[in-house]
Scaffold this motif. Structure first.
Motif, PDB file in Angstrom:
ATOM      1  N   LEU A  99       0.839  -1.209   0.000  1.00  8.97           N
ATOM      2  CA  LEU A  99       0.000   0.000   0.000  1.00  8.97           C
ATOM      3  C   LEU A  99       0.869   1.252   0.000  1.00  8.97           C
ATOM      4  N   ASP A 100       0.468   2.230  -0.791  1.00  9.78           N
ATOM      5  CA  ASP A 100       1.062   3.563  -0.672  1.00  9.78           C
ATOM      6  C   ASP A 100       0.015   4.543  -0.143  1.00  9.78           C
ATOM      7  N   VAL A 101      -1.209   4.041  -0.013  1.00  8.39           N
ATOM      8  CA  VAL A 101      -2.327   4.882   0.435  1.00  8.39           C
ATOM      9  C   VAL A 101      -3.156   4.072   1.424  1.00  8.39           C
ATOM     10  N   TYR A 102      -3.869   4.784   2.302  1.00  9.75           N
ATOM     11  CA  TYR A 102      -4.654   4.122   3.335  1.00  9.75           C
ATOM     12  C   TYR A 102      -5.834   5.028   3.650  1.00  9.75           C
ATOM     13  N   GLU A 103      -7.000   4.425   3.835  1.00 11.85           N
ATOM     14  CA  GLU A 103      -8.225   5.225   3.961  1.00 11.85           C
ATOM     15  C   GLU A 103      -8.114   6.308   5.043  1.00 11.85           C
ATOM     16  N   GLU A 104      -7.505   5.961   6.161  1.00 13.90           N
ATOM     17  CA  GLU A 104      -7.412   6.925   7.271  1.00 13.90           C
ATOM     18  C   GLU A 104      -6.027   7.557   7.338  1.00 13.90           C
ATOM     19  N   GLU A 105      -5.374   7.692   6.203  1.00 13.56           N
ATOM     20  CA  GLU A 105      -3.983   8.160   6.206  1.00 13.56           C
ATOM     21  C   GLU A 105      -3.834   9.605   6.666  1.00 13.56           C
ATOM     22  N   GLY A 106      -4.933  10.382   6.596  1.00 14.73           N
ATOM     23  CA  GLY A 106      -4.868  11.801   6.960  1.00 14.73           C
ATOM     24  C   GLY A 106      -4.307  12.030   8.357  1.00 14.73           C
ATOM     25  N   ALA A 107      -4.559  11.071   9.264  1.00 18.85           N
ATOM     26  CA  ALA A 107      -4.101  11.236  10.649  1.00 18.85           C
ATOM     27  C   ALA A 107      -2.652  10.757  10.822  1.00 18.85           C
ATOM     28  N   LEU A 108      -2.070  10.157   9.788  1.00 22.58           N
ATOM     29  CA  LEU A 108      -0.764   9.522   9.935  1.00 22.58           C
ATOM     30  C   LEU A 108       0.277  10.005   8.926  1.00 22.58           C
ATOM     31  N   PHE A 109      -0.070   9.918   7.661  1.00 16.14           N
ATOM     32  CA  PHE A 109       0.946  10.069   6.623  1.00 16.14           C
ATOM     33  C   PHE A 109       1.478  11.503   6.530  1.00 16.14           C
ATOM     34  N   PHE A 110       2.684  11.602   6.086  1.00 19.89           N
ATOM     35  CA  PHE A 110       3.450  12.846   5.889  1.00 19.89           C
ATOM     36  C   PHE A 110       3.989  13.412   7.207  1.00 19.89           C
ATOM     37  N   GLU A 111       3.715  12.728   8.332  1.00 26.85           N
ATOM     38  CA  GLU A 111       4.202  13.231   9.623  1.00 26.85           C
ATOM     39  C   GLU A 111       5.196  12.255  10.235  1.00 26.85           C
ATOM     40  N   ASP A 112       6.130  12.788  11.029  1.00 24.29           N
ATOM     41  CA  ASP A 112       7.032  11.929  11.803  1.00 24.29           C
ATOM     42  C   ASP A 112       6.349  11.658  13.146  1.00 24.29           C
ATOM     43  N   LEU A 113       5.781  10.468  13.280  1.00 21.39           N
ATOM     44  CA  LEU A 113       5.076  10.106  14.520  1.00 21.39           C
ATOM     45  C   LEU A 113       5.883   9.085  15.328  1.00 21.39           C
ATOM     46  N   SER A 114       7.197   9.062  15.081  1.00 19.20           N
ATOM     47  CA  SER A 114       8.009   8.009  15.710  1.00 19.20           C
ATOM     48  C   SER A 114       8.051   8.128  17.235  1.00 19.20           C
ATOM     49  N   GLN A 115       7.723   9.295  17.779  1.00 21.56           N
ATOM     50  CA  GLN A 115       7.710   9.457  19.244  1.00 21.56           C
ATOM     51  C   GLN A 115       6.282   9.416  19.802  1.00 21.56           C
TER      52      GLN A 115
END
Ligand code: NAD
Length: 328
Positions: A256-272
């Motif tokens: 997958l390069d896309v995910y239905e709920e990606e707005g809350a996740l993708f393009f951000e560094d959420l590693s912490q």
């Protein structure tokens, strides 16, 4: 023209600023995603520039309209995030960048297929840890496999052409067939494509007729062990059904390069951070799932073209209001 750029990342600023230098446009960058609340930042800007996960539903558009916005220049091709009727009612013009680089997305699709099949992502980690064993890395020849391509528009056509080059048998499904593609594959019904393909890759837009195209029913029609690839839009896939398919091994692997709920996740560094999306977290537990965070478009050529077309749109709007890439 003054334009407020939402969801601005350093790479957006780099490419847009470079293109803006050659024009008279004044860009102001906002890191925030566009939402009904952040739309207030656009007050006084005639134009705004938005990206794939910006919220362009009615309440956001109303807020933009109240602030004086008359043009939304989307710096992407898909526009499923837009309430088209609301934009029309409010008299807000909307443009997109229809074909910034079909090669970028097509090539990334092949990168996912090859990596997932030959387990390149795992091999990379293993070798760095001095594990030179091959157990678990077995792949299959792409040559001779049947690949189903759903949607043979700008991107799908390039995928079909590349797969043909690999020696695959390509089955295609589209509501509008392309003569050009007939040199590289053959059109068939969606059911036949589902039933005969070793790999299925999605390249159609997200709309009412394609939402959850991949669901419990369609998964049951697929060859057991099928590889499923989605670089189009997350909403094409019912993720819960896909998780069930992975658990029963009906789906052999998933990219997958896309995910239905990606707005809350993708393009951000959420590693912490703690990821709260349990469905997404479940996907990450499968050894046969490979996910990239909406990066298929992300090449130098595509970014330059996105920036060039966005500046062209601002110029056209300022001079004639006749827009080459208008959605409405
Ligand atoms: P396009 O409009 O050129 O082609 C889409 C094709 O899908 C058309 O041929 C159309 O007839 C077909 N189609 C429409 N409804 C269909 C249906 N129900 N079943 C089968 N086919 C159908 O679009 P494109 O430029 O090739 O882009 C395809 C999709 O890729 C976009 O909608 C966008 O969502 C996605 N995309 C993703 C990225 C990324 O970075 N991951 C980047 C750009 C585009």
């Amino acid at each position: 023209m003054r334009c407020a750029v939402f969801s601005s990342k350093p790479y957006d600023i780099e490419f847009l600023s470079s293109a803006a230098q050659k024009s008279q446009h004044e860009l102001e960058y906002f890191e925030a995603r566009l939402t009904p609340a952040s739309a207030k930042l656009a007050e006084g800007f005639q134009a705004i520039c938005a990206f794939v996960n910006d919220d362009l539903q009615r309440s956001t558009l109303q807020s933009l309209h109240q602030g004086g916005t008359k043009l939304i220049a989307l710096r992407c091709a898909g526009f499923n995030q837009l309430d088209l009727n609301a934009a029309r009612e409010l008299g807000i013009r909307v443009t997109r960048v229809p074909a910034y680089s079909p090669h970028a997305v097509a090539e990334h699709t092949l990168a996912l297929i090859l990596s997932l099949n030959r387990k390149i992502h795992k091999a990379y980690q293993r070798v760095r840890e001095n594990n030179f064993g091959l157990d678990g890395l077995l792949g299959f020849d792409l040559h001779g496999r049947t690949v189903g391509v759903v949607g043979t528009g700008t991107i799908g056509q390039n995928v079909v052409r590349i797969l043909h080059g690999f020696g695959c048998k390509v089955l295609m499904y589209d509501v509008h067939q392309s003569d050009e593609c007939l040199a590289w594959g053959s059109y068939c019904s969606l059911d036949r494509l589902f039933g005969e393909s070793d790999i299925i890759t999605l390249h159609c837009p997200l709309n009412e007729s394609t939402k959850y195209l991949i669901n419990q029913d369609s998964i049951q029609k697929m060859k057991p062990g099928v590889m499923l690839v989605n670089t189009s839009r997350g909403g094409l896939v019912d993720t819960s059904s896909v998780i069930d398919g992975l658990k029963t091994k009906q789906i052999g692997s998933l990219a997958l390069d896309v995910y239905e709920e990606e707005g809350a996740l993708f393009f951000e560094d959420l590693s912490q951070s703690i990821v709260e999306d349990d469905v997404f977290s479940r996907l990450l537990t499968f050894p046969n799932v490979l996910i990239t965070s909406h990066q298929a478009f992300f090449t130098v050529q595509a970014m330059q073209e996105i920036a060039r077309v966005t500046m062209q749109t601002l110029t056209e709007f300022g001079q004639t209001q006749s827009l080459s890439n208008a959605i409405c």
